[in-house]
Design a protein around this motif. Sequence first.
Motif, PDB file in Angstrom:
ATOM      1  N   GLU A   1       0.805  -1.423   0.173  1.00 33.16           N
ATOM      2  CA  GLU A   1       0.006   0.076   0.165  1.00 33.16           C
ATOM      3  C   GLU A   1       0.918   1.250   0.134  1.00 33.16           C
ATOM      4  O   GLU A   1       0.502   2.225  -0.672  1.00 33.16           O
ATOM      5  CB  GLU A   1      -0.915  -0.050   1.310  1.00 33.16           C
ATOM      6  CG  GLU A   1      -2.174  -0.863   1.107  1.00 33.16           C
ATOM      7  CD  GLU A   1      -3.061  -0.741   2.390  1.00 33.16           C
ATOM      8  OE1 GLU A   1      -4.126  -1.431   2.268  1.00 33.16           O
ATOM      9  OE2 GLU A   1      -2.562  -0.260   3.466  1.00 33.16           O
ATOM     10  N   GLU A   2       1.936   1.351   0.719  1.00 31.45           N
ATOM     11  CA  GLU A   2       2.642   2.627   1.035  1.00 31.45           C
ATOM     12  C   GLU A   2       3.699   2.595  -0.287  1.00 31.45           C
ATOM     13  O   GLU A   2       3.840   3.892  -0.572  1.00 31.45           O
ATOM     14  CB  GLU A   2       3.539   2.485   2.297  1.00 31.45           C
ATOM     15  CG  GLU A   2       2.999   2.953   3.259  1.00 31.45           C
ATOM     16  CD  GLU A   2       3.614   3.178   4.606  1.00 31.45           C
ATOM     17  OE1 GLU A   2       5.037   3.002   4.641  1.00 31.45           O
ATOM     18  OE2 GLU A   2       3.056   3.140   5.698  1.00 31.45           O
TER      19      GLU A   2
ATOM     20  N   CYS B   1       7.492  15.078   9.432  1.00 30.43           N
ATOM     21  CA  CYS B   1       7.219  13.586   9.305  1.00 30.43           C
ATOM     22  C   CYS B   1       7.426  12.827   8.069  1.00 30.43           C
ATOM     23  O   CYS B   1       6.619  13.607   7.100  1.00 30.43           O
ATOM     24  CB  CYS B   1       5.747  13.612   9.776  1.00 30.43           C
ATOM     25  SG  CYS B   1       4.928  11.975   9.600  1.00 30.43           S
ATOM     26  N   ASP B   2       8.113  11.910   8.079  1.00 35.26           N
ATOM     27  CA  ASP B   2       8.177  11.099   6.628  1.00 35.26           C
ATOM     28  C   ASP B   2       6.676  10.466   6.330  1.00 35.26           C
ATOM     29  O   ASP B   2       6.671  10.413   4.907  1.00 35.26           O
ATOM     30  CB  ASP B   2       9.227   9.896   7.050  1.00 35.26           C
ATOM     31  CG  ASP B   2      10.606  10.565   7.386  1.00 35.26           C
ATOM     32  OD1 ASP B   2      10.864  11.549   6.811  1.00 35.26           O
ATOM     33  OD2 ASP B   2      11.317  10.050   8.266  1.00 35.26           O
TER      34      ASP B   2
ATOM     35  N   LEU C   1      -3.234  11.664   8.595  1.00 35.31           N
ATOM     36  CA  LEU C   1      -3.659  12.767   9.509  1.00 35.31           C
ATOM     37  C   LEU C   1      -2.366  13.493  10.050  1.00 35.31           C
ATOM     38  O   LEU C   1      -2.580  14.866  10.152  1.00 35.31           O
ATOM     39  CB  LEU C   1      -4.347  12.089  10.740  1.00 35.31           C
ATOM     40  CG  LEU C   1      -5.790  11.660  10.137  1.00 35.31           C
ATOM     41  CD1 LEU C   1      -6.459  11.040  11.383  1.00 35.31           C
ATOM     42  CD2 LEU C   1      -6.800  12.927   9.836  1.00 35.31           C
ATOM     43  N   GLY C   2      -1.371  12.965  10.515  1.00 43.02           N
ATOM     44  CA  GLY C   2      -0.237  13.615  11.113  1.00 43.02           C
ATOM     45  C   GLY C   2       0.015  13.699  12.561  1.00 43.02           C
ATOM     46  O   GLY C   2      -1.187  13.489  13.151  1.00 43.02           O
ATOM     47  N   PRO C   3       1.266  14.001  12.797  1.00 45.18           N
ATOM     48  CA  PRO C   3       1.331  14.053  14.439  1.00 45.18           C
ATOM     49  C   PRO C   3       0.527  14.959  15.336  1.00 45.18           C
ATOM     50  O   PRO C   3      -0.053  14.611  16.576  1.00 45.18           O
ATOM     51  CB  PRO C   3       2.992  14.334  14.597  1.00 45.18           C
ATOM     52  CG  PRO C   3       3.190  14.292  13.233  1.00 45.18           C
ATOM     53  CD  PRO C   3       2.186  14.283  12.334  1.00 45.18           C
ATOM     54  N   ALA C   4       0.259  16.273  14.688  1.00 45.68           N
ATOM     55  CA  ALA C   4      -0.262  17.236  15.436  1.00 45.68           C
ATOM     56  C   ALA C   4      -1.721  16.846  15.700  1.00 45.68           C
ATOM     57  O   ALA C   4      -2.354  16.788  16.758  1.00 45.68           O
ATOM     58  CB  ALA C   4      -0.239  18.519  14.795  1.00 45.68           C
TER      59      ALA C   4
ATOM     60  N   ALA D   1      -0.631   4.335  10.639  1.00 47.78           N
ATOM     61  CA  ALA D   1       0.284   4.641   9.584  1.00 47.78           C
ATOM     62  C   ALA D   1       1.657   5.024  10.408  1.00 47.78           C
ATOM     63  O   ALA D   1       2.799   4.937   9.380  1.00 47.78           O
ATOM     64  CB  ALA D   1      -0.391   5.615   8.654  1.00 47.78           C
ATOM     65  N   CYS D   2       1.610   5.437  11.429  1.00 49.78           N
ATOM     66  CA  CYS D   2       3.057   6.031  11.982  1.00 49.78           C
ATOM     67  C   CYS D   2       4.020   4.841  11.939  1.00 49.78           C
ATOM     68  O   CYS D   2       3.755   3.588  12.654  1.00 49.78           O
ATOM     69  CB  CYS D   2       2.484   6.460  13.575  1.00 49.78           C
ATOM     70  SG  CYS D   2       4.163   6.903  14.453  1.00 49.78           S
ATOM     71  N   HIS D   3       5.254   5.326  11.615  1.00 46.52           N
ATOM     72  CA  HIS D   3       6.383   4.264  11.415  1.00 46.52           C
ATOM     73  C   HIS D   3       7.034   4.362  12.831  1.00 46.52           C
ATOM     74  O   HIS D   3       8.376   3.835  12.679  1.00 46.52           O
ATOM     75  CB  HIS D   3       7.118   4.439  10.411  1.00 46.52           C
ATOM     76  CG  HIS D   3       6.516   3.874   9.169  1.00 46.52           C
ATOM     77  ND1 HIS D   3       7.068   2.816   8.557  1.00 46.52           N
ATOM     78  CD2 HIS D   3       5.465   3.909   8.392  1.00 46.52           C
ATOM     79  CE1 HIS D   3       6.317   2.272   7.381  1.00 46.52           C
ATOM     80  NE2 HIS D   3       5.318   3.341   7.393  1.00 46.52           N
ATOM     81  N   THR D   4       6.602   5.283  13.996  1.00 49.55           N
ATOM     82  CA  THR D   4       7.477   5.633  14.956  1.00 49.55           C
ATOM     83  C   THR D   4       9.049   6.094  14.592  1.00 49.55           C
ATOM     84  O   THR D   4      10.041   5.551  15.485  1.00 49.55           O
ATOM     85  CB  THR D   4       7.496   4.423  15.822  1.00 49.55           C
ATOM     86  OG1 THR D   4       6.326   3.764  15.946  1.00 49.55           O
ATOM     87  CG2 THR D   4       7.805   4.686  17.488  1.00 49.55           C
ATOM     88  N   HIS D   5       9.049   6.749  13.593  1.00 46.65           N
ATOM     89  CA  HIS D   5      10.364   7.497  13.448  1.00 46.65           C
ATOM     90  C   HIS D   5      10.821   8.443  14.480  1.00 46.65           C
ATOM     91  O   HIS D   5      12.031   8.616  14.409  1.00 46.65           O
ATOM     92  CB  HIS D   5      10.485   8.075  12.071  1.00 46.65           C
ATOM     93  CG  HIS D   5      10.267   7.033  10.921  1.00 46.65           C
ATOM     94  ND1 HIS D   5       9.943   7.611   9.494  1.00 46.65           N
ATOM     95  CD2 HIS D   5      10.504   5.730  10.949  1.00 46.65           C
ATOM     96  CE1 HIS D   5      10.405   6.441   8.630  1.00 46.65           C
ATOM     97  NE2 HIS D   5      10.185   5.261   9.532  1.00 46.65           N
TER      98      HIS D   5
END
Lengths: 112, 238
Positions: A78-79, B156-157, B166-169, B201-205
């Motif tokens: 998907e990504e 954010c990558d 949606l993004g971190p904020a 979706a967050c990859h914890t970067h």
Amino acid sequence: MNTRTEVRLWAAQRISAMVLGVCVFVHLITIMVAMRGGLSAAEILERTQGNWAWFVFYVVFVAAVVVHAPIGLRTIIEEWLGWRGTWLDILLVVLAAALGLWGLRAVWAVFA
Amino acid sequence: MSDFLTVRVWRGDEQGGFQTFEVPRLESQTVLDVVSHIQRQLDPTLAYRFACRVGMCGSCAMTVNGKARWTCRTHVAKVAADGNLELAPLAHLPVVRDLVTDMSAFFDKWARARGQFHPTATRKDPFARIRPDSAQRINADAGIECIGCGVCYASCDVVQWRPDYLGPAALNRAWTLVNDERDGAQAERLRAVAGDAGCHACHTHLSCTERCPKHISPTAGIAGLKRAAMKAALRGDL
């Protein structure tokens, strides 16, 4: 796919990762121990044939792979490729079935 | 310390380019001071945003030498020891002109993440009594000081890879409300933030946590949302 199923898949992947963590550790230690003094098919089969403990261990290992790999691959596809939808899900169910079949066939081959 | 800074500033829209200015170096100078000097003394057509100048309003974030930062509280001495500064608009947002981005998508995502408070009481009800040492209050406190500057979003990558993320904020905002026991839209909010364009979706970067000027950890909030969504999904509430 609805959100509830997505989240359940996510949970299944995390839980299967925990199982895999233990399985891979045991598997690697076994390899290190088994490799001492050379490796032969006879020696492997001597350990695994008729041994229910190893049979159950590797069935669990295969089950964890069947759950873990397709869900992770789905996210990567998907990504990276932007593919999503029913066809992708069908493809990954087929992959899961193939992994299960190959894995269990291998387990049975060293057990029976 | 040399007497002048060499400052490359982004001019134009997405198709623009850098223009170089020489700016006098001063003691305790902030990056925003540098931009203001250029706009007031060298080129009044330069477009940029700021308001409070004291780290409260979240207006002045830009890309400073490749990293998103709040410019009013960023000292030149900290980021341009060699006397070179490169200033660009925030990443992952459309450029309006020069250093100004269109932040509509950023704030629309706060709304999409159900960032609004949904009251359950009326003015006739007594005040809610929330213990300051309750786990939920502590979780909400950890994320509540967000000023909406967009630094985390630009760092954010995953935002870069998936424009619908949606993004971190926005997720941090949702997490503070998930921990607000007065709020009455919990199930809807978890539905809004779960899934492949939301917290999962967050990859914890951890870029958001690394760069947040308010030292908030959106990553921790996102992990909390994942746990909350999983519990709700297993209960069948999602």
